[in-house]
Scaffold this motif. Structure first.
Motif: not given
Length: 115
Positions: A3-9, A17-19, A24-28
């Protein structure tokens, strides 16, 4: 974390993809973090926390962004610097301006004690 990561993004208005490019990790991989299918390693967790300006605890546990620390008010800072003495706002603003100058000077690599 999900929840936190999605909310902050979303608050930042960036894509997965930008995040991913930022830390330094893939979009997937970001998608898997956001859906709870995978957990980031320690370094990636710290990269997320640093980018978003939150604690790792906030990302992992959803705790307050200040990790339980309360905000420090101007009155608290004035008391720490000047004790019970009355200090006017003009002097306090000068102190804050000097603190900002010192911070920038250090950031720009100036050694302490040099002019």
């Amino acid at each position: 974390m999900v929840k936190m990561l999605r909310e902050l993004r979303k608050q930042k208005g960036i894509t997965m993809k930008q995040l991913g490019e930022i830390v330094g990790v893939a979009e997937s991989t970001v998608s898997q973090y956001e859906t709870g299918k995978r957990d980031p390693d320690y370094e990636t967790l710290l990269a997320f926390a640093g980018y978003f300006g939150v604690s790792a605890d906030y990302l992992l546990l959803g705790e307050d962004k200040n990790s339980g620390q309360s905000e420090v008010s101007d009155a608290d800072i004035k008391f720490a610097l000047f004790g019970d003495r009355e200090i006017d706002d003009e002097v306090y603003e000068e102190v804050k301006a000097f603190a900002q100058f010192a911070k920038e000077r250090k950031k720009n690599g100036k050694a302490e004690g040099t002019v």
